[in-house]
Design a protein around this motif. Structure first.
Motif, PDB file in Angstrom:
ATOM      1  N   ILE A   1      56.562  47.811  36.788  1.00 52.59           N
ATOM      2  CA  ILE A   1      57.390  47.190  35.737  1.00 52.59           C
ATOM      3  C   ILE A   1      56.767  47.466  34.362  1.00 52.59           C
ATOM      4  N   LEU A   2      55.433  47.332  34.285  1.00 54.64           N
ATOM      5  CA  LEU A   2      54.749  47.415  32.984  1.00 54.64           C
ATOM      6  C   LEU A   2      54.580  48.850  32.494  1.00 54.64           C
ATOM      7  N   LYS A   3      54.668  49.804  33.403  1.00 52.47           N
ATOM      8  CA  LYS A   3      54.507  51.226  33.040  1.00 52.47           C
ATOM      9  C   LYS A   3      55.434  51.633  31.909  1.00 52.47           C
ATOM     10  N   LYS A   4      56.608  51.000  31.897  1.00 55.70           N
ATOM     11  CA  LYS A   4      57.616  51.355  30.887  1.00 55.70           C
ATOM     12  C   LYS A   4      57.137  51.027  29.474  1.00 55.70           C
ATOM     13  N   LEU A   5      56.120  50.169  29.366  1.00 58.94           N
ATOM     14  CA  LEU A   5      55.695  49.707  28.032  1.00 58.94           C
ATOM     15  C   LEU A   5      54.729  50.656  27.344  1.00 58.94           C
ATOM     16  N   GLY A   6      54.111  51.576  28.105  1.00 61.43           N
ATOM     17  CA  GLY A   6      53.137  52.463  27.451  1.00 61.43           C
ATOM     18  C   GLY A   6      52.326  53.252  28.450  1.00 61.43           C
ATOM     19  N   THR A   7      51.095  53.619  28.036  1.00 60.29           N
ATOM     20  CA  THR A   7      50.238  54.467  28.872  1.00 60.29           C
ATOM     21  C   THR A   7      49.434  53.604  29.825  1.00 60.29           C
ATOM     22  N   LEU A   8      49.835  53.632  31.089  1.00 59.80           N
ATOM     23  CA  LEU A   8      49.176  52.797  32.097  1.00 59.80           C
ATOM     24  C   LEU A   8      48.811  53.662  33.297  1.00 59.80           C
ATOM     25  N   HIS A   9      47.517  53.695  33.623  1.00 61.10           N
ATOM     26  CA  HIS A   9      47.059  54.410  34.821  1.00 61.10           C
ATOM     27  C   HIS A   9      46.608  53.377  35.837  1.00 61.10           C
ATOM     28  N   PHE A  10      46.964  53.596  37.086  1.00 65.50           N
ATOM     29  CA  PHE A  10      46.465  52.699  38.132  1.00 65.50           C
ATOM     30  C   PHE A  10      45.476  53.443  39.004  1.00 65.50           C
TER      31      PHE A  10
END
Ligand code: NAD
Length: 337
Positions: free
Chosen positions: A48-57
């Protein structure tokens, strides 16, 4: 603002509180790397939060040094927000060894990985459970620390490690001792997905919404209405405090230990009454087995955090209850497995 090729590492970012910090840091334009073993967290909030910016898991376990080294080699980490931990008080009374291994050894591995890779800024999720039974109220940061359970003790030990890493290795830390965390994202997009939640307000809201029966889980204690008194802090206020602590360290602030609470105590019965008022219902209350390792009354003196971080909790109990309503309307059964 950080350069694009630098990132903030958020351990436990797939869990309840960590995911709200991930949300806020992404909204503020930071690149975020989440490190989580998904033992108590979920991929879904990260999707869900990926849409907000640069997120790597990065799926990994604090107990495995190689998982941490991989992350520090792969990403240019500038600072760490360390949420990952086991946090069920009851479980810690049954299996203390899990808590010392996961929370203490796991944190030591993290500090060592940071040291090896020259990362020195860390914000640590500690807890009011490090204080134990209170000697005076409200509790300030100088209050003696005598944890009543291995969970609180494990957090205390990590605090001590941080203090020594500060003195001997030049680490800069902000230790945040949270009081009771409540609420969900105000937009209802993410929240606490444990079923049942271990947190009172969450469970009371679920009860009021008819998702599942509500049970009291405390033994009678010596307080105004014989139910435990706690200080409730909204999860979005808490995320804001992390951002303020991060900015503070970025501006070369000195290491700090700070309480994060509202400064006001509410009893279990008062919280349940507030939930009933917001929903206009009267709930059937089942008595369940009392949790071990609990104490009677605690609430914070939050003035130091307000002064140092220029931060103030803003949300009322009602705001938190309404955010939970939105979250549970969105996902009554929580995230997908
Ligand atoms: N919830 C509260 O009221 C409260 C109060 C005070 C302090 N805290 C602290 O805040 C932090 C976050 O709590 P939460 O309520 O979001 O808990 P949570 O269980 O929802 O989140 C913890 C996350 O850490 C991850 N994790 C646990 N062990 C790990 C390991 N060995 N390696 C990698 N990831 C691991 C879990 O999978 C989970 O996603 C914890 O450190 C907790 O002690 C919480």
């Amino acid at each position: 603002m950080l350069k694009r090729n630098k990132a903030i590492l958020i351990t436990g970012g797939a869990g309840y509180i960590g995911s709200h910090a991930v949300k806020l840091f992404l909204e503020k334009g930071y690149a975020v790397v989440v490190f989580d073993n998904l033992s108590h967290g979920w991929r879904e909030p990260l999707e869900i939060l990926k849409k907000l910016g640069t997120l790597h898991f990065e799926k990994g376990d604090l107990r495995h040094k190689k998982d941490l080294v991989k992350v520090f080699k792969k990403h240019k980490i500038t600072a760490v927000l360390h949420f990952a931990a086991l946090c069920l008080v009851n479980e810690s009374m049954e299996q203390p060894e899990l808590f010392f291994e996961n929370n203490v050894l796991g944190s030591l591995n993290l500090l060592e990985a940071m040291r090896t890779h020259g990362v020195k800024d860390i914000i640590f999720s500690s807890t009011c459970a490090t204080y134990g039974e209170t000697k005076y109220l409200p509790v300030d940061e100088a209050h003696p620390q005598n944890a009543d359970n291995p969970y609180g003790e494990s957090k205390f030990l990590v605090e001590r490690m941080l203090i020594w890493y500060g003195k001997l290795h030049g680490f800069k830390y902000v230790i945040l001792r949270y009081f009771n965390v409540c609420g969900a994202a105000a937009d209802g997009s993410i929240g606490d997905s444990k079923k049942p939640s271990q947190l009172l307000m969450q469970n009371a809201v679920r009860g009021a919404m008819g998702i599942e029966p509500f049970s009291f889980t405390y033994a009678p204690v010596k307080t105004r209405d014989k139910s435990p008194v706690r200080d409730y802090i909204d999860v979005e206020d808490l995320a804001e405090a992390h951002l303020a602590a991060f900015n503070y360290l970025e501006k070369n602030g000195q290491s700090q230990i700070l309480n994060l609470g509202n400064g006001q105590g509410f009893s279990v019965k008062e919280i349940v009454a507030e939930v009933e008022k917001v929903f206009g219902v009267t709930m059937k209350k089942q008595k369940a087995v009392a949790r071990k390792g609990e104490y009677a009354e605690i609430f914070a003196d939050p003035r130091k955090a307000q002064r140092i971080l220029k931060w103030q909790s803003k949300k009322t109990l009602q705001d938190s209850i309404l955010s939970l309503k939105k979250w549970y309307e969105n996902k009554p059964q929580g995230y997908r497995k």
